[in-house]
Write a protein that holds these residues in place. Structure first.
Motif, PDB file in Angstrom:
ATOM      1  N   GLU A  71      -9.367   7.791  11.242  1.00 49.19           N
ATOM      2  CA  GLU A  71      -8.081   7.105  11.941  1.00 49.19           C
ATOM      3  C   GLU A  71      -7.963   5.577  11.025  1.00 49.19           C
ATOM      4  O   GLU A  71      -6.804   5.188  10.612  1.00 49.19           O
ATOM      5  CB  GLU A  71      -7.991   6.830  13.385  1.00 49.19           C
ATOM      6  CG  GLU A  71      -7.766   8.043  14.097  1.00 49.19           C
ATOM      7  CD  GLU A  71      -7.943   8.063  15.503  1.00 49.19           C
ATOM      8  OE1 GLU A  71      -8.062   6.898  16.103  1.00 49.19           O
ATOM      9  OE2 GLU A  71      -8.050   9.057  16.217  1.00 49.19           O
ATOM     10  N   LEU A  72      -9.103   4.774  11.120  1.00 49.54           N
ATOM     11  CA  LEU A  72      -9.012   3.516  10.645  1.00 49.54           C
ATOM     12  C   LEU A  72      -8.893   3.549   8.999  1.00 49.54           C
ATOM     13  O   LEU A  72      -8.187   2.726   8.429  1.00 49.54           O
ATOM     14  CB  LEU A  72     -10.443   2.719  10.897  1.00 49.54           C
ATOM     15  CG  LEU A  72     -10.629   2.439  12.548  1.00 49.54           C
ATOM     16  CD1 LEU A  72     -11.709   1.667  12.760  1.00 49.54           C
ATOM     17  CD2 LEU A  72      -9.331   1.407  13.003  1.00 49.54           C
ATOM     18  N   GLN A  74      -7.364   5.805   7.365  1.00 52.47           N
ATOM     19  CA  GLN A  74      -5.685   6.284   7.070  1.00 52.47           C
ATOM     20  C   GLN A  74      -4.965   5.027   7.343  1.00 52.47           C
ATOM     21  O   GLN A  74      -4.007   4.617   6.620  1.00 52.47           O
ATOM     22  CB  GLN A  74      -5.491   7.418   8.134  1.00 52.47           C
ATOM     23  CG  GLN A  74      -4.252   7.997   8.040  1.00 52.47           C
ATOM     24  CD  GLN A  74      -4.060   9.162   8.726  1.00 52.47           C
ATOM     25  OE1 GLN A  74      -4.554   9.377   9.962  1.00 52.47           O
ATOM     26  NE2 GLN A  74      -3.200  10.051   8.093  1.00 52.47           N
ATOM     27  N   LYS A  75      -5.418   4.239   8.389  1.00 49.34           N
ATOM     28  CA  LYS A  75      -4.566   2.989   8.579  1.00 49.34           C
ATOM     29  C   LYS A  75      -4.846   2.009   7.478  1.00 49.34           C
ATOM     30  O   LYS A  75      -3.792   1.446   7.256  1.00 49.34           O
ATOM     31  CB  LYS A  75      -4.881   2.429  10.180  1.00 49.34           C
ATOM     32  CG  LYS A  75      -4.154   1.145  10.617  1.00 49.34           C
ATOM     33  CD  LYS A  75      -4.564   0.727  11.979  1.00 49.34           C
ATOM     34  CE  LYS A  75      -3.616  -0.550  12.302  1.00 49.34           C
ATOM     35  NZ  LYS A  75      -3.950  -0.828  13.542  1.00 49.34           N
ATOM     36  N   CYS A  76      -5.974   1.670   7.104  1.00 46.54           N
ATOM     37  CA  CYS A  76      -6.066   1.054   6.146  1.00 46.54           C
ATOM     38  C   CYS A  76      -5.305   1.448   4.714  1.00 46.54           C
ATOM     39  O   CYS A  76      -4.639   0.492   4.140  1.00 46.54           O
ATOM     40  CB  CYS A  76      -7.753   0.796   5.786  1.00 46.54           C
ATOM     41  SG  CYS A  76      -7.961  -0.146   4.383  1.00 46.54           S
ATOM     42  N   MET A  78      -2.461   2.994   4.587  1.00 41.78           N
ATOM     43  CA  MET A  78      -1.331   2.717   4.883  1.00 41.78           C
ATOM     44  C   MET A  78      -0.750   1.366   4.628  1.00 41.78           C
ATOM     45  O   MET A  78       0.004   1.059   4.038  1.00 41.78           O
ATOM     46  CB  MET A  78      -0.994   3.227   6.445  1.00 41.78           C
ATOM     47  CG  MET A  78       0.676   3.173   6.862  1.00 41.78           C
ATOM     48  SD  MET A  78       0.790   3.407   8.547  1.00 41.78           S
ATOM     49  CE  MET A  78       0.102   1.800   9.107  1.00 41.78           C
ATOM     50  N   LEU A  79      -1.875   0.340   5.222  1.00 45.77           N
ATOM     51  CA  LEU A  79      -1.633  -1.035   4.968  1.00 45.77           C
ATOM     52  C   LEU A  79      -1.632  -1.434   3.678  1.00 45.77           C
ATOM     53  O   LEU A  79      -0.923  -2.283   3.183  1.00 45.77           O
ATOM     54  CB  LEU A  79      -2.540  -1.897   6.008  1.00 45.77           C
ATOM     55  CG  LEU A  79      -2.376  -1.435   7.653  1.00 45.77           C
ATOM     56  CD1 LEU A  79      -3.470  -2.216   8.276  1.00 45.77           C
ATOM     57  CD2 LEU A  79      -0.918  -2.355   7.818  1.00 45.77           C
TER      58      LEU A  79
END
Length: 103
Positions: A71-72, A74-76, A78-79
């Protein structure tokens, strides 16, 4: 009598195996550490597990950590993409200074 010697031989082989693999030294070190503790822990088995490294995360904890990592990540990603887009927008409104130009 021969059966008795065979059992001793197996025990001696097992003891040598434990000694060669470092198990005896590790156990001895942990037990000495426990012996030298001034405030003895309530649960000696947990103390031994912790100091032998067996108190690490279990399979359920490891799976939860893997999911969190995914999850992290994927979030990274995206950012990073959002950052690229914002940089491009910023460049539209604030052109980069030319090289050699004084500010």
């Amino acid at each position: 009598m021969a059966h008795y010697r065979a059992a001793d031989s197996k025990r001696e082989q097992f003891r040598r195996y434990l000694d060669k693999s470092g198990v005896i030294d590790s156990l001895t070190n942990v037990l000495v550490t426990l012996y030298e503790e001034t405030d003895k822990p309530n649960n000696a088995l947990d103390f031994v597990k912790l100091h032998l490294g067996a108190g690490g995360p279990g399979p359920a904890d490891a799976e939860a950590l893997r999911l969190e990592l995914a999850e992290l990540q994927q979030k990274c990603d995206m950012l990073v993409e959002e950052n690229k887009g914002l940089r491009n927008k910023l460049l539209q409104y604030e052109p980069m200074p030319e090289e050699g130009a004084e500010e």
